[in-house]
Enzyme design. Structure first.
Site: not given
Length: 187
Positions: A117, A168
């Site tokens: 979001h 990551k």
């Protein structure tokens, strides 16, 4: 009809899109129903499980085993390689592509989430979200309770420790643990 596909295209391109889009909602409900059916079959109903996975994911490998319950947003955006095994309670939020290689093992309670979001509250309150693809290489083991975040690529021959939050990319031939996950050693 064109507008319906527009939101899907935005989604697949990593742009902000409306999660209230009727076409996407219809596809989402289709996946929820199929996931529910799959998760509620009896233990030995392997042929029925395979048929449901084919409807949900499309083409599936010969050797695939997903312990129920299994949940996904769309199913059609998920691709898995041969000898795929997932333990109980796998959740894949596949608003964008999720590609998983061969010989992959996934522990219980793992979440693979392509969707996120926006930080801007007005955008969030307007039913906007975005999705980034996730790629998981060959020979990967993801431990229990791990979370794989949007846009992450995990290389080949990787171990993700239990409870890790992967925010990551993780390079090949490594072990990553923690929140956020970091590489602790090479394999």
């Amino acid at each position: 009809m064109k507008e319906k596909y527009n939101e899907k295209n935005k989604c697949m391109n990593g742009e902000l899109y409306s999660n209230a889009d009727p076409y996407m909602k219809k596809e989402h409900w289709r996946a929820i129903k199929l996931s529910y059916k799959y998760s509620n079959l009896k233990v030995k109903q392997n042929k029925k499980k395979r048929k449901i996975l084919e409807k949900l994911l499309g083409e599936i490998p010969k050797e695939i085993h997903i312990e129920p319950p299994f949940r996904c947003d769309f199913g059609i955006n998920i691709s898995v390689g041969e000898r795929f095994y997932s333990n109980y309670n796998l959740t894949i939020l596949d608003c964008n592509k999720v590609t998983i290689g061969e010989n992959c093992l996934i522990g219980p309670n793992v979440i693979i989430a392509t969707v996120n979001h926006p930080e801007d509250r007005d955008q969030r309150n307007s039913n906007l979200e975005y999705a980034r693809p996730i790629t998981i290489g060959n020979d990967v083991w993801i431990g229990a309770g791990a979370i794989i975040n949007p846009g992450v690529t995990i290389g080949d021959n990787v171990i993700i420790g239990s409870g890790s939050v992967v925010t990551k990319d993780i390079c090949s031939n490594s072990m990553a643990v923690g929140n956020p996950a970091r590489i602790i050693r090479k394999l």
